[in-house]
Design an enzyme around this catalytic site. Structure first.
Site, mmCIF file in Angstrom:
data_model
loop_
_atom_site.group_PDB
_atom_site.id
_atom_site.type_symbol
_atom_site.label_atom_id
_atom_site.label_comp_id
_atom_site.label_asym_id
_atom_site.label_seq_id
_atom_site.Cartn_x
_atom_site.Cartn_y
_atom_site.Cartn_z
ATOM 1 N N HIS A 71 0.763 -1.442 -0.085
ATOM 2 C CA HIS A 71 0.131 0.066 -0.122
ATOM 3 C C HIS A 71 0.976 1.198 -0.013
ATOM 4 O O HIS A 71 0.511 2.248 0.690
ATOM 5 C CB HIS A 71 -0.992 0.102 1.096
ATOM 6 N N ASN A 120 -10.207 -2.867 2.742
ATOM 7 C CA ASN A 120 -9.911 -2.709 1.118
ATOM 8 C C ASN A 120 -11.412 -2.613 0.342
ATOM 9 O O ASN A 120 -12.377 -2.638 1.043
ATOM 10 C CB ASN A 120 -9.465 -4.150 0.663
ATOM 11 N N HIS A 122 -3.782 0.762 12.012
ATOM 12 C CA HIS A 122 -3.504 -0.406 12.985
ATOM 13 C C HIS A 122 -4.836 -0.782 13.268
ATOM 14 O O HIS A 122 -5.676 -0.291 13.925
ATOM 15 C CB HIS A 122 -2.751 0.019 14.243
ATOM 16 N N TYR A 158 0.755 -4.422 12.190
ATOM 17 C CA TYR A 158 0.554 -2.952 11.943
ATOM 18 C C TYR A 158 1.389 -2.035 13.117
ATOM 19 O O TYR A 158 2.263 -1.112 12.520
ATOM 20 C CB TYR A 158 -0.869 -2.311 11.933
HETATM 21 FE FE1 HDE Z 1 -2.624 -4.923 5.498
HETATM 22 N N1 HDE Z 1 -0.681 -4.254 5.872
HETATM 23 N N2 HDE Z 1 -1.810 -6.408 6.135
HETATM 24 N N3 HDE Z 1 -4.301 -5.622 4.805
HETATM 25 N N4 HDE Z 1 -3.008 -3.134 4.859
HETATM 26 C C1 HDE Z 1 -0.195 -2.835 5.723
HETATM 27 O O1 HDE Z 1 0.863 -1.426 7.214
HETATM 28 C C2 HDE Z 1 -0.723 -6.963 6.701
HETATM 29 C C3 HDE Z 1 -4.638 -7.013 4.741
HETATM 30 C C4 HDE Z 1 -4.383 -2.621 4.557
HETATM 31 O O2 HDE Z 1 -3.083 3.639 4.156
HETATM 32 C C5 HDE Z 1 1.021 -2.438 6.280
HETATM 33 O O3 HDE Z 1 1.361 0.775 7.711
HETATM 34 C C6 HDE Z 1 -0.789 -8.279 7.178
HETATM 35 C C7 HDE Z 1 -5.997 -6.969 4.810
HETATM 36 C C8 HDE Z 1 -4.450 -1.348 3.968
HETATM 37 O O4 HDE Z 1 -1.685 3.421 5.703
HETATM 38 C C9 HDE Z 1 1.430 -3.864 7.051
HETATM 39 C C10 HDE Z 1 -1.818 -8.905 6.571
HETATM 40 C C11 HDE Z 1 -6.440 -5.891 4.398
HETATM 41 C C12 HDE Z 1 -3.314 -0.940 4.311
HETATM 42 C C13 HDE Z 1 0.261 -4.478 6.618
HETATM 43 C C14 HDE Z 1 -2.520 -7.689 5.809
HETATM 44 C C15 HDE Z 1 -5.292 -5.161 4.574
HETATM 45 C C16 HDE Z 1 -2.483 -1.930 4.893
HETATM 46 C C17 HDE Z 1 1.916 -1.825 5.480
HETATM 47 C C18 HDE Z 1 -2.176 -10.273 6.744
HETATM 48 C C19 HDE Z 1 -7.890 -5.611 4.121
HETATM 49 C C20 HDE Z 1 -2.566 0.766 4.194
HETATM 50 C C21 HDE Z 1 2.290 -0.350 5.860
HETATM 51 C C22 HDE Z 1 -2.311 -10.931 7.768
HETATM 52 C C23 HDE Z 1 -8.786 -5.961 5.127
HETATM 53 C C24 HDE Z 1 -2.738 1.573 5.218
HETATM 54 C C25 HDE Z 1 1.463 -0.139 7.112
HETATM 55 C C26 HDE Z 1 -2.369 2.781 5.005
HETATM 56 C C27 HDE Z 1 -1.023 -1.929 5.168
HETATM 57 C C28 HDE Z 1 0.104 -6.048 6.982
HETATM 58 C C29 HDE Z 1 -3.761 -8.204 5.035
HETATM 59 C C30 HDE Z 1 -5.265 -3.626 4.390
HETATM 60 C C31 HDE Z 1 2.691 -4.418 6.707
HETATM 61 C C32 HDE Z 1 0.482 -8.979 7.835
HETATM 62 C C33 HDE Z 1 -6.921 -8.426 4.889
HETATM 63 C C34 HDE Z 1 -5.854 -0.559 3.500
HETATM 64 O O5 HDE Z 1 1.413 -3.549 8.487
#
Ligand code: HDE
Length: 694
Positions: free
Chosen positions: A81, A154, A345, A368
């Site tokens: 993202h 999402n 987060h 997060y």
């Molecule tokens: Fe994320 N995801 N994600 N994700 N995600 C990040 O956090 C993660 C997942 C989503 O505009 C990271 O600050 C794991 C699902 C959005 O700042 C990180 C898993 C969904 C955003 C991270 C998922 C999301 C992130 C990268 C699997 C939809 C952007 C930088 C367990 C429900 C937020 C950060 C923004 C961002 C980890 C799966 C949505 C690395 C480990 C499912 C919208 O922490």
């Protein structure tokens, strides 16, 4: 000097907001340039040197400080993202949920809560283009009176994987390959589809990803989903399961793939520009917050596991209840300070909201907070203005890099025997955050419940819920993506999975790729064929009701009929649409009635892919001139191929001929009297009946 100091003006062009340094020095009525230490600067053009042609002196502290800061301006981009765009807004509660949750934000109708939203693509780097075929992030921070609540969602209600332990593999696979460092911002490559082919649980999500959901027309026209099941808790601790939905008041809309490819070249910032333009022009986008509420009994009787993030609950089974509205009404002052530094987060939930045991959510709750440290460099990122709660904060967390608070008093531990201001805050069982008392049992295992084993049935349900046009787009998308995979075995394994989804889908993709149908993949559970279609899953069944918020492009030339241009412009503007003019040059031109107009785009820089519908209103001479320009011919041919409505001025005929367009019912004669009819037809957005293959 003290007399020259003035109170910081928040609106000042060169001002800073909320970071200390609230006092500005003034020189000749203007804000004085200073170093970061506040020392007034005398010359910002020349460094200090030994003689006019001599070497620069180390003693030039102003230059050293300036370059030192510049050298460290960048921070690591988000690991996923990375490319995103943010805006401020307000969430207004429209229905009380006091019966199911103690969350203060839902306590009463009319409560207003400040909000910040960041939309994003997932795979691409920070500088990648907006219209990648990709999932969009839809992350909302609600600054409630009981602390920050982040719904980190999402624009697609399901996810690729069931367990967080697979997330690094998924992300590695979709991002550029580590040896060659390409391709950027796309899933159309061997590594991604190779990974998916070994992960049948991902197939459902790939149907959404290959649908037009992954190429939205704008952030304003897409839904958001919290994806996981969460819990609401009432005062007695009783839990109700909840899934969160954001429904765009503007309706749903996507572009078509051939258009997306061209938009990325014409305007890589298409989505961010759209949001900026809408908000700064006062056309504030809104989303209704909906909740699907259900109890243990429903969860136990539902065909799938509500803890499985690769599944959704059809709205026909659990209706979406609208409880509030989010409106974005302010662009950021500074992209870095706000959008880049905002830290979401999933673990940020206020009292009255709690997690479920969804293994994906559980992993996210770890990830997060962890990632913010490498991105923002300090545990004190909660003090940054965009992250700081709007309610009082009182704790004994101390020190750390870039500590911006100056805690007073003696106590930095609890319990303590001090009193008054020295004593510090105390936890309170009655009003504090409580976790659901979930009965748990079982031995430690690395096993997945068999209730997670059905990987194809909801994929099929999604497929049969789409209109013919949408199904055609899905087939084309799989075909395109798999045609970029060099490994034949990857293509075969994916089509083998698609055979378990629907025979038409598998056959369409196999035909598109020019391959024999492989045997169906082994399925852990026999796919069901009894799930009914769900209209909520289609974009075209949930489109807008008018052209409001959309954009019309008028291609015109010197001498164009001023009355028609004015009538069209007035009708569309009055209906809440935007009208932009495209002419051979940007310079001012005069219309037939002497009206001077300035084009918003020269035809070479304003292709029709930037508009939802187009009107061709050149003068007769102008049409002849445009016929000779390939960009003008492309303007028309693309609008037609992308199934847009085309308004045809009296003299525009030669342009159609030159573009090879054989007019159909989506090409409407346009004079001053026909402007309203044209507007109404444009409200359908696309003329899907047009028989073209872009
Ligand atoms: Fe994320 N995801 N994600 N994700 N995600 C990040 O956090 C993660 C997942 C989503 O505009 C990271 O600050 C794991 C699902 C959005 O700042 C990180 C898993 C969904 C955003 C991270 C998922 C999301 C992130 C990268 C699997 C939809 C952007 C930088 C367990 C429900 C937020 C950060 C923004 C961002 C980890 C799966 C949505 C690395 C480990 C499912 C919208 O922490």
């Amino acid at each position: 000097m003290a007399e020259q100091q003035q109170q910081h003006d928040d609106a000042g062009a060169a001002g800073t907001r909320g970071t200390g340094g609230e006092l500005h020095q003034e020189v000749r009525g203007e804000v004085a340039l200073t170093t970061a230490q506040g020392i007034p600067v005398s010359d910002n053009q020349n460094s200090l040197r030994a003689g006019r042609r001599g070497p620069t002196l180390l003693e030039d502290m102003a230059m050293r400080e300036k370059i030192f800061h510049f050298d460290h301006e960048r921070i690591p981009e988000r690991v996923v993202h990375a490319r995103g765009y943010g805006a401020h807004g307000t969430f207004t509660t429209t229905e009380s949920l006091a019966d199911v949750t103690t969350a203060d934000i839902f306590a009463e109708v009319g409560r207003e809560t400040e909000a910040f939203v960041r939309f994003s693509t997932v795979a691409g780097a920070k500088g990648s283009f907006d219209l990648a075929r990709d999932v969009r992030g839809f992350a909302v921070k609600l600054y409630t009176r009981q602390g920050n609540w982040d719904i980190v969602g999402n624009n697609i209600p399901v996810f690729f994987i069931q367990d967080a332990i697979k997330f690094p593999d998924l992300v590695h696979a979709v991002k550029e390959a580590p040896d060659r460092a390409f391709p950027q911002a796309q899933s159309a490559h061997d590594n991604f589809w190779d990974f998916v082919s070994w992960m049948p649980e991902a197939i459902h999500m790939t149907l959404w990803q290959m649908s037009d959901r992954a190429i939205p027309r704008s952030f304003r026209f897409m839904e958001g989903f919290g994806v996981h099941t969460f819990r609401f808790l009432d005062a007695s601790g009783k839990a109700t399961f909840v899934k969160f939905h954001w429904k765009p008041v503007q309706g749903l809309q996507s572009v078509v793939w051939n258009e997306a490819v061209k938009i990325n070249g014409a305007d890589p910032d298409f989505h961010r520009r759209d949001l900026w333009d809408a908000i700064t022009s006062g056309d504030f986008p809104s989303w209704d917050l909906g909740v699907q509420l259900f109890d243990e009994e429903f969860a136990d009787s539902f065909e799938f596991d509500v803890l499985d993030a690769t599944k959704l609950i059809p709205e026909e089974q659990v209706p979406v209840r609208i409880v509030g509205r989010l409106t974005l009404d302010r662009v950021v002052d500074n992209d870095f300070a706000e959008t880049e530094q905002v830290a979401f987060h999933t673990g940020n939930v206020p009292p009255g909201i709690d997690f479920s045991e969804d293994p994906l959510l559980q992993g996210r709750n770890f990830s997060y907070l962890d990632t913010q440290l490498s991105r923002l460099g300090s545990t004190n990122f909660t003090q940054l203005p965009v992250n700081a709660p709007r309610c009082p904060v009182a704790h004994f967390q101390r020190d750390g890099h870039m500590q911006g608070h100056v805690p007073v008093g003696r106590a930095n531990y609890e319990p303590n025997g001090w009193s008054g201001a020295e004593r510090g805050p105390r936890a309170d069982a009655a009003s504090g955050f409580t976790s659901h008392a979930t009965p748990l049992e079982g031995a430690t295992v690395r096993e997945r419940s068999e209730t997670f084993a059905d990987h194809y049935s909801q994929a099929r349900q999604f497929w049969i819920s789409q209109t013919d046009v949408e199904q055609e787009h899905i087939v084309n998308a799989y075909t395109f993506e798999l045609s970029k995979c060099d490994e034949e075995s990857v293509r075969e394994r994916i089509v083998a999975h698609l055979r378990n989804v629907h025979p038409d889908l598998a056959q369409g993709v196999a035909d598109g790729l020019g391959m024999e149908l492989p045997e169906p993949a082994d399925a852990a559970l026999e796919p069901r064929t009894d799930l009914p279609a769900s209209d909520a899953l289609s974009i075209l069944k949930n489109g807008p009701e008018s052209f409001a918020g959309r954009k019309l492009g008028i291609l015109l030339t010197k001498g164009a009929d001023g009355a028609v241009v004015a009538a069209v412009r007035d009708a569309f503007t009055a209906a809440g649409a935007t009208v932009e003019l495209i002419a051979p040059t940007r310079g001012p031109i005069t219309l037939s009635d002497g009206t001077p107009v300035t084009a918003d785009h020269a035809v070479d820089g304003g292709p029709s892919v930037l508009f939802d519908a187009v009107a061709l209103l050149p003068s007769a001479d102008g049409a002849t001139q445009l016929v000779g320009r390939s960009t003008a011919r492309d303007f028309v041919a693309d609008a037609f191929a992308h199934r847009k409505f085309i308004g045809l001025g009296a003299d525009a005929g030669p342009l159609l001929v030159a573009a090879g367009v054989d007019p159909d019912d989506g090409v409407l004669p346009l004079d001053a009297g026909a402007a309203e009819t044209f507007l109404t037809r444009c409200g359908e957005l696309r003329f899907w009946d047009r028989d073209v293959k872009p």
